[in-house]
Write a protein that holds these residues in place. Structure first.
Motif, short mmCIF file in Angstrom:
data_model
loop_
_atom_site.label_atom_id
_atom_site.label_comp_id
_atom_site.label_asym_id
_atom_site.label_seq_id
_atom_site.Cartn_x
_atom_site.Cartn_y
_atom_site.Cartn_z
N GLY A 75 0.80 -1.22 0.00
CA GLY A 75 0.00 0.00 0.00
C GLY A 75 0.83 1.26 0.00
N TRP A 76 1.99 1.19 -0.63
CA TRP A 76 2.92 2.32 -0.61
C TRP A 76 2.65 3.28 -1.76
CZ3 TRP A 76 8.31 -0.26 0.62
CH2 TRP A 76 8.34 -0.61 2.00
N ASN A 77 1.88 4.30 -1.49
CA ASN A 77 1.68 5.36 -2.48
C ASN A 77 1.53 6.72 -1.79
OD1 ASN A 77 -0.82 5.20 -1.31
ND2 ASN A 77 -1.94 4.78 -3.20
N ASP A 78 2.10 6.80 -0.57
CA ASP A 78 1.90 8.02 0.21
C ASP A 78 3.14 8.42 1.02
OD1 ASP A 78 1.92 6.04 2.08
OD2 ASP A 78 -0.15 6.33 2.74
N TRP A 79 4.32 8.02 0.56
CA TRP A 79 5.52 8.37 1.32
C TRP A 79 5.88 9.85 1.24
CZ3 TRP A 79 7.80 5.72 5.05
CH2 TRP A 79 7.53 4.34 5.14
N ASP A 80 5.10 10.61 0.49
CA ASP A 80 5.26 12.07 0.46
C ASP A 80 4.37 12.74 1.50
OD1 ASP A 80 2.90 11.35 -0.81
OD2 ASP A 80 2.98 13.03 -2.22
N ASP A 81 3.65 11.95 2.29
CA ASP A 81 2.70 12.46 3.27
C ASP A 81 3.38 12.60 4.64
OD1 ASP A 81 0.65 12.98 5.05
OD2 ASP A 81 -0.76 11.61 4.09
N ARG A 82 3.66 13.82 5.01
CA ARG A 82 4.36 14.05 6.28
C ARG A 82 3.49 13.71 7.48
NH1 ARG A 82 7.77 19.55 7.73
NH2 ARG A 82 8.72 18.77 9.65
N GLU A 83 2.20 13.99 7.37
CA GLU A 83 1.30 13.71 8.49
C GLU A 83 1.24 12.22 8.81
OE1 GLU A 83 -2.56 15.38 8.09
OE2 GLU A 83 -1.83 17.45 7.89
N LYS A 84 1.34 11.39 7.77
CA LYS A 84 1.25 9.94 7.99
C LYS A 84 2.58 9.34 8.41
CE LYS A 84 -0.44 5.65 6.00
NZ LYS A 84 -1.22 5.03 4.91
N HIS A 85 3.68 9.79 7.82
CA HIS A 85 4.97 9.13 8.04
C HIS A 85 5.95 9.94 8.89
CE1 HIS A 85 4.02 5.80 5.36
NE2 HIS A 85 3.57 6.68 4.48
N GLY A 86 5.58 11.14 9.28
CA GLY A 86 6.46 11.92 10.14
C GLY A 86 7.82 12.17 9.51
N ALA A 87 8.87 11.98 10.31
CA ALA A 87 10.23 12.24 9.84
C ALA A 87 10.67 11.29 8.74
CB ALA A 87 11.20 12.16 11.02
N LYS A 88 9.94 10.20 8.56
CA LYS A 88 10.32 9.24 7.53
C LYS A 88 9.83 9.62 6.13
CE LYS A 88 10.64 5.11 10.46
NZ LYS A 88 10.19 3.71 10.64
N TYR A 89 8.99 10.64 6.05
CA TYR A 89 8.40 10.97 4.75
C TYR A 89 9.44 11.50 3.79
CZ TYR A 89 8.27 16.12 4.49
OH TYR A 89 8.60 17.44 4.34
N ASN A 90 9.12 11.47 2.49
CA ASN A 90 10.04 11.96 1.46
C ASN A 90 9.68 13.41 1.11
OD1 ASN A 90 11.30 9.42 1.23
ND2 ASN A 90 9.74 8.72 -0.21
N PRO A 91 10.50 14.36 1.56
CA PRO A 91 10.17 15.76 1.30
C PRO A 91 10.50 16.15 -0.14
CG PRO A 91 12.27 15.60 2.43
CD PRO A 91 11.72 14.20 2.35
N PRO A 92 9.98 17.29 -0.58
CA PRO A 92 10.38 17.80 -1.90
C PRO A 92 11.87 18.12 -1.89
CG PRO A 92 8.44 18.94 -1.06
CD PRO A 92 8.99 18.13 0.07
N GLY A 93 12.39 18.50 -3.05
CA GLY A 93 13.81 18.83 -3.12
C GLY A 93 14.62 17.59 -3.39
N THR A 94 15.52 17.27 -2.48
CA THR A 94 16.44 16.15 -2.70
C THR A 94 15.72 14.85 -3.01
OG1 THR A 94 18.03 17.17 -1.19
CG2 THR A 94 18.34 14.84 -1.70
#
Length: 289
Positions: A211-230
């Motif tokens: 079910g991995w289609n939301d690793w850009d979601d900071r609210e769900k994954h916290g510090a583990k999320y993939n931020p914009p930029g790098t």
């Protein structure tokens, strides 16, 4: 006295050698400007695509977010080694036909330049959205060439590979490639940054299983999320450092194995297989730990 004379002779010889080496040092000259693909992407918010294992700059685009457009413009970044000029400079290149799968008419190269007053340029490619991209990935391999205006950068930085389809975007950042290799079984090390065994079908299997289609979601994954930029806000895989430190990759691999087993049992005539890479045609398997 004889010893002193000998030492002075040695010193004079060393000074002469240093002077000769100094005379050979090249100073900046516009003629020495060179072009290469990025080692890290300083151009946009796309993930860095240079892979040191293969010596190739990887770029990928998917029409999955804009399925109804007929085409898009993609800028494959190039970098200047040297000082900017107030004149636009043309970048020379060739298409590596042997390692390209994109058919004629599926793309159009519009320009290849380094604009004035910048060290950042591009090879601008028009990509066409075709129905076959739903289950096929087009690949365009490009090699930079020396020109009258620009010499060539180091040979390890002159090859790029642009892929596009209508599926989940290919991971180009080594952090995500390592996560892929942690989960998909192959002869590579489980933390290898190599993408030689990558296949879209295997990534789709990971996404479906976990079910991995939301690793850009900071609210769900916290510090583990993939931020914009790098990390380009990549949705479909976590960074390997986020699942390596707590050993969670092992439980993810078990879940993936269970999904593959259940799918193949329900579809014995259409079992999950790799559709690209060195494992093309082979059954997709999860790693076991």
């Amino acid at each position: 006295m004889k010893k002193i004379i000998i030492n002075l002779w040695v010193l004079a010889t060393l000074l002469l050698a240093v002077r000769c080496e100094t005379d050979d040092i090249g100073f900046y000259d516009e003629a020495y400007n060179a072009v290469r693909f990025p080692v890290t992407d300083l151009v946009s918010s796309e993930p860095p695509g240079y892979n040191g294992t293969s010596g190739i700059f990887y770029a990928a685009y998917s029409f999955i977010e804009t399925p109804f457009v007929s085409d898009t413009i993609y800028d494959l970044p190039v970098m200047l080694i040297g000082r900017p000029s107030n004149q636009e400079r043309t970048v020379s290149y060739r298409i590596d036909e042997e390692n390209s799968t994109a058919p004629a008419g599926s793309y159009n190269i519009l320009s290849a330049v380094i604009p004035p007053d910048t060290t950042i340029g591009y090879i601008r490619v028009q990509l066409y959205n075709r129905e076959e991209l739903n289950d096929t990935t087009y690949q365009l391999s490009v090699t930079l060439l020396e020109s009258d205006q620009l010499s060539l950068g180091p040979k390890v930085y002159i090859n790029a590979r642009l892929s596009w389809n209508n599926a989940i975007p290919m991971p180009t950042n080594n952090q995500f490639i390592r996560s892929y290799n942690m989960l998909i079984n192959s002869s590579l090390s489980f933390v290898s940054p190599s993408n030689v065994n990558y296949s879209p079908n295997a990534l789709k299997t990971i996404v479906a299983a976990l079910g991995w289609n939301d690793w850009d979601d900071r609210e769900k994954h916290g510090a583990k999320y993939n931020p914009p930029g790098t990390y380009g806000a990549y949705k479909y895989l976590p960074r390997y450092t986020m699942i390596y430190g707590d050993n969670s990759y092992k439980s993810y691999a078990l879940k993936l194995a269970d999904y593959i087993k259940a799918y193949n049992e329900a579809n014995p005539d259409a079992r999950l297989r790799h559709d690209a890479g060195n494992l093309k045609g082979e059954l997709i398997k999860a790693r076991s730990y």
